[in-house]
Design a protein around this motif. Structure first.
Motif, PDB file in Angstrom:
ATOM      1  N   CYS A   1       7.804  11.775   9.431  1.00  0.00           N
ATOM      2  CA  CYS A   1       8.419  10.746   8.594  1.00  0.00           C
ATOM      3  C   CYS A   1       7.814  10.840   7.197  1.00  0.00           C
ATOM      4  O   CYS A   1       6.608  10.757   7.032  1.00  0.00           O
ATOM      5  CB  CYS A   1       8.160   9.376   9.212  1.00  0.00           C
ATOM      6  N   ALA A   2       8.675  10.976   6.206  1.00  0.00           N
ATOM      7  CA  ALA A   2       8.185  11.234   4.847  1.00  0.00           C
ATOM      8  C   ALA A   2       7.811   9.981   4.089  1.00  0.00           C
ATOM      9  O   ALA A   2       7.144  10.052   3.076  1.00  0.00           O
ATOM     10  CB  ALA A   2       9.246  12.000   4.057  1.00  0.00           C
ATOM     11  N   VAL A   3       8.248   8.774   4.556  1.00  0.00           N
ATOM     12  CA  VAL A   3       8.041   7.586   3.764  1.00  0.00           C
ATOM     13  C   VAL A   3       6.567   7.240   3.606  1.00  0.00           C
ATOM     14  O   VAL A   3       6.075   7.045   2.511  1.00  0.00           O
ATOM     15  CB  VAL A   3       8.780   6.384   4.409  1.00  0.00           C
ATOM     16  N   ALA A   4       5.858   7.161   4.704  1.00  0.00           N
ATOM     17  CA  ALA A   4       4.459   6.707   4.646  1.00  0.00           C
ATOM     18  C   ALA A   4       3.609   7.642   3.817  1.00  0.00           C
ATOM     19  O   ALA A   4       2.661   7.233   3.174  1.00  0.00           O
ATOM     20  CB  ALA A   4       3.895   6.583   6.061  1.00  0.00           C
ATOM     21  N   ALA A   5       3.944   8.928   3.818  1.00  0.00           N
ATOM     22  CA  ALA A   5       3.103   9.910   3.125  1.00  0.00           C
ATOM     23  C   ALA A   5       3.631  10.248   1.737  1.00  0.00           C
ATOM     24  O   ALA A   5       2.995  10.962   0.996  1.00  0.00           O
ATOM     25  CB  ALA A   5       3.021  11.180   3.962  1.00  0.00           C
ATOM     26  N   SER A   6       4.815   9.736   1.386  1.00  0.00           N
ATOM     27  CA  SER A   6       5.416  10.098   0.114  1.00  0.00           C
ATOM     28  C   SER A   6       4.688   9.412  -1.029  1.00  0.00           C
ATOM     29  O   SER A   6       4.111   8.344  -0.863  1.00  0.00           O
ATOM     30  CB  SER A   6       6.886   9.708   0.079  1.00  0.00           C
ATOM     31  N   PRO A   7       4.722   9.993  -2.264  1.00  0.00           N
ATOM     32  CA  PRO A   7       4.085   9.339  -3.414  1.00  0.00           C
ATOM     33  C   PRO A   7       4.734   7.995  -3.681  1.00  0.00           C
ATOM     34  O   PRO A   7       5.935   7.817  -3.481  1.00  0.00           O
ATOM     35  CB  PRO A   7       4.357  10.327  -4.555  1.00  0.00           C
ATOM     36  N   LEU A   8       3.967   7.043  -4.139  1.00  0.00           N
ATOM     37  CA  LEU A   8       4.519   5.719  -4.434  1.00  0.00           C
ATOM     38  C   LEU A   8       5.425   5.751  -5.642  1.00  0.00           C
ATOM     39  O   LEU A   8       6.363   4.993  -5.737  1.00  0.00           O
ATOM     40  CB  LEU A   8       3.368   4.719  -4.668  1.00  0.00           C
ATOM     41  N   PHE A   9       5.133   6.594  -6.572  1.00  0.00           N
ATOM     42  CA  PHE A   9       5.899   6.613  -7.818  1.00  0.00           C
ATOM     43  C   PHE A   9       6.345   8.041  -8.097  1.00  0.00           C
ATOM     44  O   PHE A   9       5.582   8.842  -8.627  1.00  0.00           O
ATOM     45  CB  PHE A   9       5.027   6.120  -8.988  1.00  0.00           C
ATOM     46  N   GLU A  10       7.601   8.365  -7.685  1.00  0.00           N
ATOM     47  CA  GLU A  10       8.056   9.740  -7.912  1.00  0.00           C
ATOM     48  C   GLU A  10       8.246   9.995  -9.401  1.00  0.00           C
ATOM     49  O   GLU A  10       8.629   9.084 -10.117  1.00  0.00           O
ATOM     50  CB  GLU A  10       9.379  10.001  -7.177  1.00  0.00           C
TER      51      GLU A  10
ATOM     52  N   ARG B   1       0.816  -1.212   0.000  1.00  0.00           N
ATOM     53  CA  ARG B   1       0.000   0.000   0.000  1.00  0.00           C
ATOM     54  C   ARG B   1       0.850   1.263   0.000  1.00  0.00           C
ATOM     55  O   ARG B   1       0.372   2.331  -0.357  1.00  0.00           O
ATOM     56  CB  ARG B   1      -0.919   0.003   1.216  1.00  0.00           C
ATOM     57  N   SER B   2       2.097   1.155   0.421  1.00  0.00           N
ATOM     58  CA  SER B   2       2.983   2.309   0.508  1.00  0.00           C
ATOM     59  C   SER B   2       4.419   1.828   0.475  1.00  0.00           C
ATOM     60  O   SER B   2       4.694   0.612   0.581  1.00  0.00           O
ATOM     61  CB  SER B   2       2.726   3.087   1.805  1.00  0.00           C
ATOM     62  N   LEU B   3       5.339   2.764   0.371  1.00  0.00           N
ATOM     63  CA  LEU B   3       6.747   2.410   0.400  1.00  0.00           C
ATOM     64  C   LEU B   3       7.114   1.817   1.761  1.00  0.00           C
ATOM     65  O   LEU B   3       7.903   0.873   1.854  1.00  0.00           O
ATOM     66  CB  LEU B   3       7.612   3.642   0.110  1.00  0.00           C
ATOM     67  N   ALA B   4       6.545   2.359   2.826  1.00  0.00           N
ATOM     68  CA  ALA B   4       6.796   1.814   4.161  1.00  0.00           C
ATOM     69  C   ALA B   4       6.342   0.350   4.241  1.00  0.00           C
ATOM     70  O   ALA B   4       6.994  -0.477   4.868  1.00  0.00           O
ATOM     71  CB  ALA B   4       6.072   2.650   5.209  1.00  0.00           C
ATOM     72  N   ASP B   5       5.226   0.045   3.589  1.00  0.00           N
ATOM     73  CA  ASP B   5       4.716  -1.324   3.556  1.00  0.00           C
ATOM     74  C   ASP B   5       5.691  -2.234   2.820  1.00  0.00           C
ATOM     75  O   ASP B   5       5.974  -3.354   3.249  1.00  0.00           O
ATOM     76  CB  ASP B   5       3.347  -1.326   2.870  1.00  0.00           C
ATOM     77  N   LEU B   6       6.237  -1.739   1.734  1.00  0.00           N
ATOM     78  CA  LEU B   6       7.200  -2.517   0.951  1.00  0.00           C
ATOM     79  C   LEU B   6       8.476  -2.757   1.749  1.00  0.00           C
ATOM     80  O   LEU B   6       9.053  -3.845   1.714  1.00  0.00           O
ATOM     81  CB  LEU B   6       7.515  -1.796  -0.357  1.00  0.00           C
TER      82      LEU B   6
END
Length: 245
Positions: free
Chosen positions: A236-245, A203-208
């Motif tokens: 923390c920017a990871v959970a809220a960051s776009p999945l695909f920059e 669901r997110s980069l943090a999840d990955l």
């Protein structure tokens, strides 16, 4: 060596598929009979064994379970049995039964990962309460194992390039940096990254990143955190960051 014989067991085919099981290993037949009746009255499935060797021949159950184990057993003792099953039956909490003169042994058992120690004689209600707690621990461990197997299956479905992209993405590298290391263009990285997120059901980069830790526990999580979690105004920017920059 004189073989031991297990007390008559409850037929698994006649029991509900998900009914928890309680295994008891004790060479005292009166103890086995008493605990069998107690466990059955609690709506759980009991299986009794007179010695550790018989228990070792019992296939791993696929339902939540626990082992009630006497410390002092003939030939193969309770602590020895604990060592033998420690790695292959991590979903089976062990509740030791011990005498007053075996406190030091009980301490060793706890250090080796025993769920609890009960000193004989003990109240049936106390044992049942501990058994229920152990069953919940077993249920949680089985869920954890099932989740990991699902993640491993999804990871196995990734292509080689997708695995390479995933390995770099979870370290916090941007798509451009990932492309530079792999010698591919940024738009190709974005495509592979989308595929990775979809196939891994992340669901997110943090999840990955969490999945990567579970797939490769030998990796140092802090190193990934330091590269992936970027401070942004104290958040923390990871959970809220776009999945695909």
């Amino acid at each position: 060596m004189t073989p031991c014989h297990a007390v008559e067991r409850e037929s698994e085919s006649s029991a509900p598929h998900d009914t928890p099981m309680v295994f008891v290993v004790d060479d005292d037949v009166s103890v086995r009979e008493s605990l069998e009746a107690m466990v059955r009255s609690a709506g759980l499935i009991p299986e009794m064994f007179a010695c550790a060797q018989d228990f070792l021949g019992r296939p791993r159950p696929m339902v939540p379970n626990c082992l009630v184990l006497d410390v002092s057993l003939p030939e193969l003792g309770g602590l020895d049995l604990q060592k033998l099953i420690a790695t292959e039956r991590t979903d089976m909490p062990i509740i030791f039964m011990t005498g007053y003169d075996e406190v030091r042994t009980a301490v060793w058992a706890m250090k080796a990962g025993a769920f609890d120690i009960l000193t004989k004689p003990f109240d049936d209600h106390v044992l049942l309460d501990v058994i229920r707690q152990a069953i919940e621990r077993s249920r949680a461990a089985m869920r954890e194992e099932a989740d990991l197997l699902a993640i491993q299956d999804r990871y196995a479905a990734l292509g080689q390039r997708e695995r390479e992209v995933m390995a770099l993405v979870v370290t916090g590298l941007l798509n451009k940096q990932v492309g530079g290391q792999l010698g591919i263009c940024e738009i190709t990285v974005k495509m592979h990254r989308r595929h990775v997120m979809r196939k891994m059901s992340a669901r997110s980069l943090a999840d990955l990143i969490s999945m990567e830790w579970r797939l490769h526990p030998e990796c140092e999580p802090r190193a990934v955190l330091q590269r992936s979690f970027v401070s942004d105004g104290g958040h923390c920017a990871v959970a809220a960051s776009p999945l695909f920059e």
